[in-house]
Design an enzyme around this catalytic site. Structure first.
Site, short mmCIF file in Angstrom:
data_model
loop_
_atom_site.label_atom_id
_atom_site.label_comp_id
_atom_site.label_asym_id
_atom_site.label_seq_id
_atom_site.Cartn_x
_atom_site.Cartn_y
_atom_site.Cartn_z
NE ARG A 1 -2.39 1.44 3.61
CZ ARG A 1 -3.01 1.23 4.77
NH1 ARG A 1 -4.18 0.60 4.78
NH2 ARG A 1 -2.46 1.62 5.90
CE LYS B 1 -6.98 3.76 4.19
NZ LYS B 1 -8.10 2.98 3.61
CB SER C 1 -11.90 -1.15 3.14
OG SER C 1 -10.52 -1.34 2.95
#
Length: 218
Positions: free
Chosen positions: A43, A141, A112
């Site tokens: 990511r 995040k 998600s």
């Protein structure tokens, strides 16, 4: 057959250089594999696609050799280009159905989710697994939603019949509670890749997995 067996137990490790104490993603991947991690998600939100592709190509080679499931966050095109095992998408990313049309039959698609409605929707639309969280508040995040708490985890454990990964603010000190509520596959981002000793931290986490289960009371 989709390689979903690694989702049944253990750590789902997300790698991103901004949380890795200056180590690059290849160094971190090697540490994770050496420690026995069986799922790695790449990511990187702020790299260009060319750099993401170069990273993912190297990571794919490493994970192929070790039998580690390799998931790419967001970028379906890069995941397909490097022959990753799958992709993980968010609520605002490309729809599950579109990703499925582009991908081969054994390609894993994770989504998600932050609510019971989103979880049921992901199952109905063909997700192979879901992310469940953030269980606790997290700053990993920058666009993370508010913590959903253990109540949402309880809902998923009792109502959703596909694999799931508990994520968000999970640390060594609260991992036993997450396991007690029924999580089998857990993601701890900064707690793992932000540790000075990644392999040592993974050993600590796996020891907690070994000695805690839903049947134990805290």
């Amino acid at each position: 057959m989709k390689p979903l067996g690694n989702f049944n137990h253990g750590l789902y490790c997300i790698i991103t250089e901004e949380c890795s104490l200056g180590r690059n993603v290849i160094q971190v991947t090697e540490e994770l594999i050496e420690a026995g991690v069986k799922i790695i998600q790449y990511r990187e939100k702020y790299k260009c696609n060319k750099d993401k592709y170069i990273d993912c190509k190297k990571i794919r080679d490493l994970t192929n050799r070790s039998g580690t499931t390799f998931i790419v966050n967001d970028n379906v095109d890069i995941a397909l280009a490097v022959e990753a095992d799958g992709v993980h998408i968010g609520q605002d990313d490309i729809p599950i159905e579109v990703a499925r049309r582009l991908a081969p039959g054994n390609f894993i698609i994770g989504v998600s989710t932050h609510s019971s409605v989103q979880a049921r929707d992901a199952v109905m639309r063909g997700a192979d697994y879901i992310g469940v969280g953030p269980i606790y508040s997290t700053k990993t995040k920058k666009d993370a939603c508010d913590a959903v708490g253990l109540e949402y985890l309880d809902f998923v454990v009792n109502n959703i019949n596909i694999p799931f990964v508990a994520i968000g603010g999970i640390k060594l000190h609260n991992l036993p509670y997450v396991l007690h509520h029924g999580a089998k596959c857990v993601s701890m981002v900064t707690e793992i890749i932000g540790a000075q000793d990644i392999q040592g931290r993974i050993k600590e986490a796996m020891n907690i997995f070994k000695h805690n289960s839903k049947s134990k009371v805290y």
